[in-house]
Structures are given as structure tokens and as C-alpha cells.
Motif scaffolding. Structure first.
Motif, PDB file in Angstrom:
ATOM      1  N   TYR A  15      79.199 -81.090  26.008  1.00 35.82           N
ATOM      2  CA  TYR A  15      80.591 -80.828  25.634  1.00 35.82           C
ATOM      3  C   TYR A  15      81.518 -81.217  26.773  1.00 35.82           C
ATOM      4  O   TYR A  15      81.093 -81.692  27.820  1.00 35.82           O
ATOM      5  N   TRP A  16      82.823 -81.033  26.556  1.00 36.65           N
ATOM      6  CA  TRP A  16      83.789 -81.415  27.572  1.00 36.65           C
ATOM      7  C   TRP A  16      84.227 -80.156  28.339  1.00 36.65           C
ATOM      8  O   TRP A  16      83.382 -79.358  28.703  1.00 36.65           O
ATOM      9  N   ASN A  17      85.500 -79.938  28.573  1.00 37.36           N
ATOM     10  CA  ASN A  17      85.911 -78.806  29.409  1.00 37.36           C
ATOM     11  C   ASN A  17      86.117 -77.509  28.635  1.00 37.36           C
ATOM     12  O   ASN A  17      85.903 -76.431  29.152  1.00 37.36           O
ATOM     13  N   SER A  18      86.580 -77.608  27.413  1.00 32.64           N
ATOM     14  CA  SER A  18      86.980 -76.418  26.662  1.00 32.64           C
ATOM     15  C   SER A  18      86.667 -76.614  25.192  1.00 32.64           C
ATOM     16  O   SER A  18      86.267 -77.704  24.754  1.00 32.64           O
ATOM     17  N   THR A  19      86.868 -75.547  24.418  1.00 30.70           N
ATOM     18  CA  THR A  19      86.675 -75.674  22.971  1.00 30.70           C
ATOM     19  C   THR A  19      87.689 -76.639  22.370  1.00 30.70           C
ATOM     20  O   THR A  19      87.374 -77.398  21.461  1.00 30.70           O
ATOM     21  N   ARG A  20      88.921 -76.629  22.895  1.00 28.40           N
ATOM     22  CA  ARG A  20      89.961 -77.463  22.292  1.00 28.40           C
ATOM     23  C   ARG A  20      89.727 -78.936  22.559  1.00 28.40           C
ATOM     24  O   ARG A  20      89.751 -79.748  21.635  1.00 28.40           O
ATOM     25  N   ASP A  21      89.498 -79.320  23.840  1.00 31.18           N
ATOM     26  CA  ASP A  21      89.328 -80.754  24.085  1.00 31.18           C
ATOM     27  C   ASP A  21      88.013 -81.255  23.494  1.00 31.18           C
ATOM     28  O   ASP A  21      87.921 -82.406  23.068  1.00 31.18           O
ATOM     29  N   THR A  22      86.990 -80.391  23.412  1.00 30.48           N
ATOM     30  CA  THR A  22      85.746 -80.791  22.760  1.00 30.48           C
ATOM     31  C   THR A  22      85.976 -81.061  21.277  1.00 30.48           C
ATOM     32  O   THR A  22      85.501 -82.065  20.731  1.00 30.48           O
ATOM     33  N   ALA A  23      86.728 -80.183  20.617  1.00 29.59           N
ATOM     34  CA  ALA A  23      87.017 -80.362  19.193  1.00 29.59           C
ATOM     35  C   ALA A  23      87.811 -81.641  18.941  1.00 29.59           C
ATOM     36  O   ALA A  23      87.543 -82.383  17.987  1.00 29.59           O
ATOM     37  N   ILE A  24      88.790 -81.921  19.789  1.00 31.44           N
ATOM     38  CA  ILE A  24      89.626 -83.105  19.601  1.00 31.44           C
ATOM     39  C   ILE A  24      88.825 -84.382  19.868  1.00 31.44           C
ATOM     40  O   ILE A  24      88.982 -85.387  19.165  1.00 31.44           O
ATOM     41  N   CYS A  25      87.940 -84.352  20.868  1.00 37.04           N
ATOM     42  CA  CYS A  25      87.088 -85.517  21.130  1.00 37.04           C
ATOM     43  C   CYS A  25      86.162 -85.796  19.949  1.00 37.04           C
ATOM     44  O   CYS A  25      85.965 -86.956  19.557  1.00 37.04           O
ATOM     45  N   ILE A  26      85.600 -84.749  19.358  1.00 40.94           N
ATOM     46  CA  ILE A  26      84.736 -84.926  18.190  1.00 40.94           C
ATOM     47  C   ILE A  26      85.538 -85.476  17.012  1.00 40.94           C
ATOM     48  O   ILE A  26      85.082 -86.366  16.287  1.00 40.94           O
ATOM     49  N   GLU A  27      86.748 -84.952  16.826  1.00 41.15           N
ATOM     50  CA  GLU A  27      87.611 -85.448  15.751  1.00 41.15           C
ATOM     51  C   GLU A  27      87.887 -86.940  15.926  1.00 41.15           C
ATOM     52  O   GLU A  27      87.830 -87.723  14.972  1.00 41.15           O
ATOM     53  N   ALA A  28      88.179 -87.357  17.171  1.00 42.07           N
ATOM     54  CA  ALA A  28      88.462 -88.767  17.436  1.00 42.07           C
ATOM     55  C   ALA A  28      87.230 -89.634  17.193  1.00 42.07           C
ATOM     56  O   ALA A  28      87.324 -90.724  16.623  1.00 42.07           O
ATOM     57  N   MET A  29      86.064 -89.147  17.633  1.00 44.27           N
ATOM     58  CA  MET A  29      84.845 -89.935  17.455  1.00 44.27           C
ATOM     59  C   MET A  29      84.451 -90.016  15.983  1.00 44.27           C
ATOM     60  O   MET A  29      83.883 -91.027  15.542  1.00 44.27           O
ATOM     61  N   ALA A  30      84.742 -88.976  15.232  1.00 40.63           N
ATOM     62  CA  ALA A  30      84.481 -89.016  13.788  1.00 40.63           C
ATOM     63  C   ALA A  30      85.354 -90.086  13.127  1.00 40.63           C
ATOM     64  O   ALA A  30      84.885 -90.848  12.274  1.00 40.63           O
ATOM     65  N   ASP A  31      86.629 -90.147  13.527  1.00 35.39           N
ATOM     66  CA  ASP A  31      87.512 -91.191  13.001  1.00 35.39           C
ATOM     67  C   ASP A  31      86.977 -92.576  13.349  1.00 35.39           C
ATOM     68  O   ASP A  31      86.938 -93.482  12.511  1.00 35.39           O
ATOM     69  N   TYR A  32      86.568 -92.738  14.611  1.00 31.01           N
ATOM     70  CA  TYR A  32      86.067 -94.039  15.068  1.00 31.01           C
ATOM     71  C   TYR A  32      84.773 -94.418  14.354  1.00 31.01           C
ATOM     72  O   TYR A  32      84.588 -95.578  13.947  1.00 31.01           O
ATOM     73  N   LEU A  33      83.874 -93.445  14.192  1.00 30.61           N
ATOM     74  CA  LEU A  33      82.569 -93.712  13.586  1.00 30.61           C
ATOM     75  C   LEU A  33      82.739 -94.284  12.178  1.00 30.61           C
ATOM     76  O   LEU A  33      82.081 -95.266  11.806  1.00 30.61           O
ATOM     77  N   LYS A  34      83.640 -93.701  11.404  1.00 24.55           N
ATOM     78  CA  LYS A  34      83.860 -94.171  10.034  1.00 24.55           C
ATOM     79  C   LYS A  34      84.595 -95.509  10.007  1.00 24.55           C
ATOM     80  O   LYS A  34      84.243 -96.421   9.267  1.00 24.55           O
ATOM     81  N   ALA A  35      85.645 -95.614  10.853  1.00 26.59           N
ATOM     82  CA  ALA A  35      86.482 -96.816  10.815  1.00 26.59           C
ATOM     83  C   ALA A  35      85.763 -98.038  11.362  1.00 26.59           C
ATOM     84  O   ALA A  35      85.988 -99.162  10.907  1.00 26.59           O
ATOM     85  N   SER A  36      84.877 -97.845  12.340  1.00 31.47           N
ATOM     86  CA  SER A  36      84.196 -98.977  12.978  1.00 31.47           C
ATOM     87  C   SER A  36      82.985 -99.455  12.195  1.00 31.47           C
ATOM     88  O   SER A  36      82.482-100.553  12.429  1.00 31.47           O
ATOM     89  N   GLY A  37      82.484 -98.615  11.297  1.00 30.90           N
ATOM     90  CA  GLY A  37      81.275 -98.960  10.555  1.00 30.90           C
ATOM     91  C   GLY A  37      79.993 -98.597  11.265  1.00 30.90           C
ATOM     92  O   GLY A  37      78.899 -98.899  10.770  1.00 30.90           O
ATOM     93  N   GLU A  38      80.090 -97.922  12.430  1.00 33.93           N
ATOM     94  CA  GLU A  38      78.872 -97.546  13.165  1.00 33.93           C
ATOM     95  C   GLU A  38      78.087 -96.438  12.474  1.00 33.93           C
ATOM     96  O   GLU A  38      76.973 -96.121  12.883  1.00 33.93           O
ATOM     97  N   ASP A  39      78.675 -95.841  11.430  1.00 31.43           N
ATOM     98  CA  ASP A  39      77.953 -94.800  10.698  1.00 31.43           C
ATOM     99  C   ASP A  39      76.943 -95.392   9.720  1.00 31.43           C
ATOM    100  O   ASP A  39      76.140 -94.660   9.140  1.00 31.43           O
ATOM    101  N   LYS A  40      76.971 -96.712   9.528  1.00 34.57           N
ATOM    102  CA  LYS A  40      76.042 -97.336   8.586  1.00 34.57           C
ATOM    103  C   LYS A  40      75.360 -98.551   9.238  1.00 34.57           C
ATOM    104  O   LYS A  40      75.552 -99.696   8.827  1.00 34.57           O
ATOM    105  N   PRO A  41      74.558 -98.313  10.283  1.00 33.51           N
ATOM    106  CA  PRO A  41      73.883 -99.439  10.937  1.00 33.51           C
ATOM    107  C   PRO A  41      72.786-100.017  10.052  1.00 33.51           C
ATOM    108  O   PRO A  41      72.166 -99.315   9.260  1.00 33.51           O
ATOM    109  N   ASP A  42      72.555-101.295  10.183  1.00 38.92           N
ATOM    110  CA  ASP A  42      71.450-101.970   9.495  1.00 38.92           C
ATOM    111  C   ASP A  42      71.077-103.175  10.356  1.00 38.92           C
ATOM    112  O   ASP A  42      71.635-104.258  10.221  1.00 38.92           O
TER     113      ASP A  42
END
Length: 652
Positions: free
Chosen positions: A396-423
Motif C-alpha cells: 500500500y501507499w501512505n494512507s487509506t486515502r492515497d491508497t484508495a485513489i491510487c487503486i482507483e486510478a490504476m483501475a481506470d488505466y487497466l480498463k482503458a489500456s486493455g491490460e485487463d485482457k492480455p493474450d
């Protein structure tokens, strides 16, 4: 007999006898001295440890096979002068760094306190992650116990690494029933915490008042939860949106009143106005007047708020203004080609304790903006890698808040970049010969074998070319670590995420005086101890008795904890300080003096360049090697570095 010298010593006198010796091999040297006369004789025996001229050295490499490429390569050189049995080549690879965000979820789920923000953060990141994994058609129960470490940079014992991920009791993302219960309890608690005016306070207990930041934070969280399929009471969201809308109207009026100094007034639109504008934009509310004020005053906004405002402009299709905000933010962007990271060099100064001064949250919101506008860019991927490398204990990062926001950002990136469906099929070639291959899809993303290892005689001396090839779609992130016990003469520096450059200086006393006040106020000259530093190069000569300063110049690409620096001293030197402990150095490090080295224990090493120094005195005549300074992390075995060695001659 070269070992025998005949001397004459007058009564009551003394005589010095020197022997020059050459070290042949490591072990223990036994020195036995005898003084023989016709009447009285004496003898003395001393034992000295003799260390091998060599160190265990790790060379680190980082790379990526970009989406528009099919392969990437690394060139390595394995020295012939080494202990063959202690040689190791390890390559780690991953099709998605962002998916490693799942490791942070148990920390949020089991956080023991329940203010408004933490209530939201307990369930929302898990909901987002689980939705992504289910969309990938993964069997959550099957990957609960066995997971591949998707951060390709991290090495070490997989069982020990897994303990870091699993040191909390449960990861709720892999248990639908547990997450559902946590979700229902969290939403119900937020509903009960909503105040009568529609807003939220910190705990929303008796006497609590609604605050704009907390209300905006909760409404944004509920909007995000709804986007990921969570059933949320629409009336609860609408009441929160109305509270923010009313607040925004009041703030708009204050800015409008600034021209005439009508009470109440404020001069500029601020960071909180940008946050609330983003939340209301997600509710399809556009306050044109506030929009104009925020854009006009954008240079007064933090980078964090600029990214939020940029997201709102993107949603509203205001592309020209959005691109201007992105250009403003990119002035702070640093790209590191050596390890394929990107980050914003924010230098928030005295604002770090405000919400808009949080570095990781600002980086995360910039990632959200890139995920919305340019998700397949190198900058977006580099930012993900930078954020992962700066997690505490790799979770995790420093706190509950920055950890939650980092996960939210990575979730957005994972879907938008297509890395959630590797082949893809990843192949590793060594000197043109295929050594291994692994087929990776969304089905085995968390269970595939992501490493290739050679040890001992398998790691042959000479120059080698490693190729990582990909068939299929998506990026491949990889790291390679070449470890060997070097017996070379001269040992050169190595390091990737941490670098150490050791410098030797001869201290030459300078005649320095300062003015001080005398007993009657008169100006007096007072002599002070002052030295001029003269650089010492490899092979330079010193006199016995010379004072030397040794400086370690340290460069860190990320923020790290519990780093040790071991500076191996040359045999002819002795430290000036004789007591271990905290000595007020710039890193706050604990210094420990040992016979063969000086150690510095650094609890927290921040990103950037640092310097730490201490003094030694040249004593014993001879030709000596100071083996390289070694740096390593106590809990992250991939973090290793060393300086060059240096050879010094000391004459009597």
C-alpha cells in the motif's frame, strides 16, 4: 633470510623495524615476532583477517516490449574472474503492472477506524477491482491462494513475498460473499452518516457540520461505485450533489464580489473549487461562471487540482481547455528512460499536509487524466510503474486515502489500456536460443510462472544478449538481475533504482579566522578549524597521518525505507570517530563503526540525490584497495548497488 633483521638498540632506546608483505589469499594471517638476545628474549603473536578482493555484485536491468514492438533486448557481460557457483541470472516479466494493485486491498479492508473517508475506502477499491476481475471471466476462488507477483521488478523468495501480500487475514476481492457484506454495511453506514442538509462531516456525529471536501469526496466515491455496478440510493447522491451545487454558487458569488470588494469575497478560484467542479461535472452540472473563473485562475491551482479540472473538461468535451491543462501539468513531468518510469516532480513545499499537497494522490489523478485521454501512452505506463515502486512494503501507499485513489486510478488505466485482457506468448532468448516461453491470458494472469532463472555453471562468462519476444497483443514489462561474486581487479559500480558514487578527499588545513566580539565589544580575530577538500583519484598517494574525508553521493529514483550502506575501508585507514551512533548526518542515519567497514542505516531514503560523509586518517604505509561501497534494502532484495573501488598508496 628476508624475514630476519639484525638491529642494535641502545640502552633505554627504541628502534622501528618494517616488513613489507603482499597478500596472497583470503583467510587468517598469523604474524609472529621474536626479539632474541643472549640474555633476555621476547615474542608476540597477532592474527589478522585477510579478506578476498571481491564482492557479491548485482547488475540490474529494466525494459519493456512496447505495444508497437515485438521484442526488446538487454546486453550483459559476465566476468571470467568470479566465483562460478555464486552466479545467478534472474528475469521477471509481466503483461500488466497495474493489476498488482490487488495487493493493497486487504490493508484497506481491515483498517480499524471508521470516519467517513475510511468507511468509503474500505469497500470501494475492492468493488472496482473485483468488477474488473469478473469482467475478465476469472475464477476468483481459484486465484485466492496462489498469485503471481505482477510487479516484475520485485525478486526474492516467492513465499516470503507472498507473506507481504497475505499478512492481513483476508483479501475481500476474492470472496464475493464477504465483499457483498462489506459493501452493504459501508453504504448503509454512509447513508446513516449523511447530515440533514445533505452533506457529510468527518464522523457525522452529534454536533457535526457538513464540510465541502468530505462531501465532495463521498459523492465522488458513490458516483464511482455506481459506475462499477453498485446499487446506491439515488436520493443519497442527489442530496449530496445539491449540497455541493449550493456551495459552488456561494463560492462563485464570492469570486464575483472580488472586483468590488463586496463582503464576502475571495480573489481566486481555488483547489477545492476544482475538486467540486469535477464532482458536479460527473453529475452533468455545469456552472459556466465557475468554469471561467477556474480556467482564468488555473496558475493558482496545484497540479492535483489541475488534473481534477482536466478530467471535468474532458467529460464536458472542452478539448482546447483540457489540452491546455495537460500542457500545464506536463511541465512537471520527469521521464526516466533507464527504468521506464514517469512522475511529476511536484515539490509541494509547505503544503504537504493539505489534501492537494499529497504527492501520490496528485500522481494518481494525473494517471486518471491520462487513462481518459491517452491510456496507451508511455507516460501512462511509466506513471503506473512509478506508483508501484513507491508502495510501502510492496503493498500500500501512505494512507487509506492515497491508497484508495491510487487503486482507483490504476483501475481506470487497466480498463482503458486493455491490460485487463492480455493474450500473448512471451519468449526468452539467450544468445539467439529460446530458453523458455509462457502463454498468458486473462485466465492465468495471476498464476502464470513469470520468471526465468539460471545459476552456477549455467551462467557462462563473456558477453551475452537477452531477448524478450512477444507474440500477440499488449506490453511486456521486464527486469533482469545478474548476480555474481566478482574477483575482478578493478571492480566497477552498478545500480539501477539506487546508485552510489564514493568520493575521497584529502583535507588540507586552511588558515581561517573570523571576527568575534571581545570583552569590551571590540572586534577580535579568532582562529577556527577549516579544511580545503582536494579530490583523491584512483592510484593517488597519501602520507601517513593525512586526514581524508569520504563522501557517499547517493541517488534514489524512488522513496525507500530501511536501506543500508556499507563502506568497506582500506586496511591502511582508521576512522577519526570512535563511537557508533547518530551523529547528525543529513540522512539521519545511524553510523556503525566496524573493523573492516563503516555502516550507515537509513530508515527513510527519499527520491533524489543525497550526500553523507565521514573522516578517516591514513596510517599504515602500503598499497591498499578500498572495495566498493555496497547498498541494499533490508526488505527488498532487488534493491542493490555498489560504487567503484579505489586504490590508494600510503607512504611513510
Amino acid at each position: 633470510d628476508l624475514n630476519k633483521k639484525i638491529i642494535t638498540i641502545p640502552a633505554g632506546g627504541e628502534e622501528r623495524v618494517d616488513w613489507c608483505i603482499k597478500v596472497l589469499k583470503e583467510g587468517e594471517a598469523v604474524i609472529r615476532m621474536k626479539a632474541l638476545t643472549d640474555e633476555e628474549s621476547d615474542a608476540m603473536e597477532m592474527r589478522f583477517p585477510v579478506y578476498v578482493h571481491g564482492i557479491l555484485k548485482t547488475e540490474s536491468f529494466s525494459g519493456v516490449v512496447r505495444r508497437n514492438k515485438k521484442k526488446a533486448k538487454i546486453k550483459i557481460t559476465v566476468p571470467e574472474e568470479r566465483r562460478i557457483d555464486e552466479s545467478r541470472l534472474e528475469i521477471r516479466y509481466s503483461p500488466s503492472l497495474a493489476a498488482a494493485m490487488v495487493d493493497a486491498l486487504p490493508y484497506l479492508a481491515e483498517y480499524p477506524y471508521g470516519c467517513t473517508e475510511q468507511t468509503l475506502n474500505r469497500f470501494l477499491p475492492a468493488v472496482m477491482t473485483q468488477k474488473i476481475l469478473k469482467d475478465m471471466n476469472l475464477d476468483l476462488a481459484a486465484i485466492k491462494e496462489k498469485r503471481t507477483n505482477l510487479n516484475a521488478q520485485e525478486i526474492g523468495d516467492d513465499v516470503e513475498r507472498a507473506k507481504q501480500w497475505k499478512r492481513w487475514q483476508h483479501n475481500p476481492v476474492f470472496d464475493e460473499k464477504e465483499l457483498s457484506e462489506m459493501l452493504n454495511a459501508g453504504v448503509k453506514r454512509l447513508e446513516n452518516m449523511q447530515l440533514s442538509d445533505g452533506g457529510w462531516g468527518w464522523f457525522s456525529g452529534w454536533g457535526e457540520r457538513s464540510t465541502p471536501h468530505t462531501t465532495a469526496y463521498v459523492v465522488h466515491g458513490l458516483q464511482t461505485a455506481r459506475k462499477y455496478g453498485v446499487g446506491v440510493n439515488e436520493n443519497m447522491i442527489n442530496r449530496g450533489v445539491q449540497w455541493l451545487k449550493n456551495y459552488q454558487v456561494k463560492e462563485t458569488t464570492k469570486i464575483k464580489n472580488a472586483a468590488s470588494k463586496t463582503d464576502p469575497w475571495k480573489e481566486y478560484a481555488d483547489n477545492l473549487d476544482a475538486f467540486i467542479y469535477m464532482v458536479l461535472a460527473d453529475a452533468n452540472i455545469h456552472n459556466k461562471q465557475m468554469d471561467e473563473y477556474i480556467y482564468r485562475d488555473r496558475n493558482h491551482l496545484s497540479v492535483y487540482a489541475k488534473a481534477m479540472y482536466g478530467l471535468a473538461l474532458h467529460k464536458q468535451n472542452q478539448t482546447a481547455k483540457r489540452d491546455m491543462l495537460i500542457n500545464n501539468i506536463e511541465q512537471y513531468l520527469v521521464r526516466d528512460k533507464e527504468n521506464q518510469t514517469a512522475y511529476l516532480n511536484l515539490q509541494n513545499g509547505g503544503y504537504w499536509w493539505y489534501w492537494y499537497g499529497s504527492e501520490y494522490e496528485a500522481q494518481a489523478y494525473y494517471l486518471k487524466l491520462l487513462a481518459a485521454t491517452n491510456p496507451k501512452s508511455d507516460d501512462a505506463a511509466g506513471l503506473v510503474k512509478y506508483l508501484l515502486n513507491n508502495r510501502k512494503n510492496s503493498t500500500y501507499w501512505n494512507s487509506t486515502r492515497d491508497t484508495a485513489i491510487c487503486i482507483e486510478a490504476m483501475a481506470d488505466y487497466l480498463k482503458a489500456s486493455g491490460e485487463d485482457k492480455p493474450d500473448m506468448t512471451v519468449e526468452i532468448y539467450l544468445d539467439g536460443k529460446k530458453k523458455t516461453e509462457e502463454h498468458i491470458t486473462s485466465d492465468n494472469l495471476f498464476t502464470f510462472d513469470n520468471k526465468f532463472i539460471l545459476t552456477g555453471k549455467e551462467v557462462t562468462g563473456g558477453k551475452h544478449k537477452i531477448e524478450i519476444r512477444r507474440k500477440g497483443t499488449g506490453p511486456v514489462y521486464f527486469n533482469a538481475y545478474l548476480t555474481y561474486f566478482s574477483l575482478e581487479d578493478f571492480i566497477t559500480k552498478a545500480g539501477l533504482e539506487i546508485k552510489v558514487n564514493r568520493k575521497y578527499y584529502k583535507l588540507i588545513k586552511a588558515d581561517k579566522k573570523i571576527k568575534v566580539a571581545g570583552a569590551h565589544g571590540q572586534a577580535l580575530d579568532q582562529k577556527v578549524e577549516k579544511y580545503v577538500r582536494q579530490p583523491i583519484q584512483n592510484g593517488d598517494e597519501l602520507n601517513s597521518g593525512d586526514l581524508v574525508e569520504i563522501e557517499l553521493v547517493i541517488e534514489s529514483k524512488n522513496d525507500y525505507e530501511y536501506i543500508i550502506f556499507e563502506d568497506i575501508k582500506a586496511s591502511g585507514f582508521e576512522p577519526v570517530d570512535v563511537r557508533s551512533g547518530y551523529n547528525g548526518n543529513s540522512l539521519g542515519a545511524y553510523m556503525e563503526l566496524r573493523d573492516e567497514k563503516v555502516c550507515f542505516f537509513v530508515q527513510r531514503l527519499m527520491r533524489g540525490k543525497h550526500s553523507i560523509s565521514y573522516r578517516m586518517r591514513a596510517e599504515i604505509p602500503g598499497k591498499f584497495s578500498a572495495l566498493p561501497t555496497k547498498a541494499y534494502a533490508m526488505y527488498a532484495p532487488e534493491l542493490k548497488a555498489n560504487s567503484d573501488e579505489i586504490k590508494i598508496n600510503i607512504k611513510d
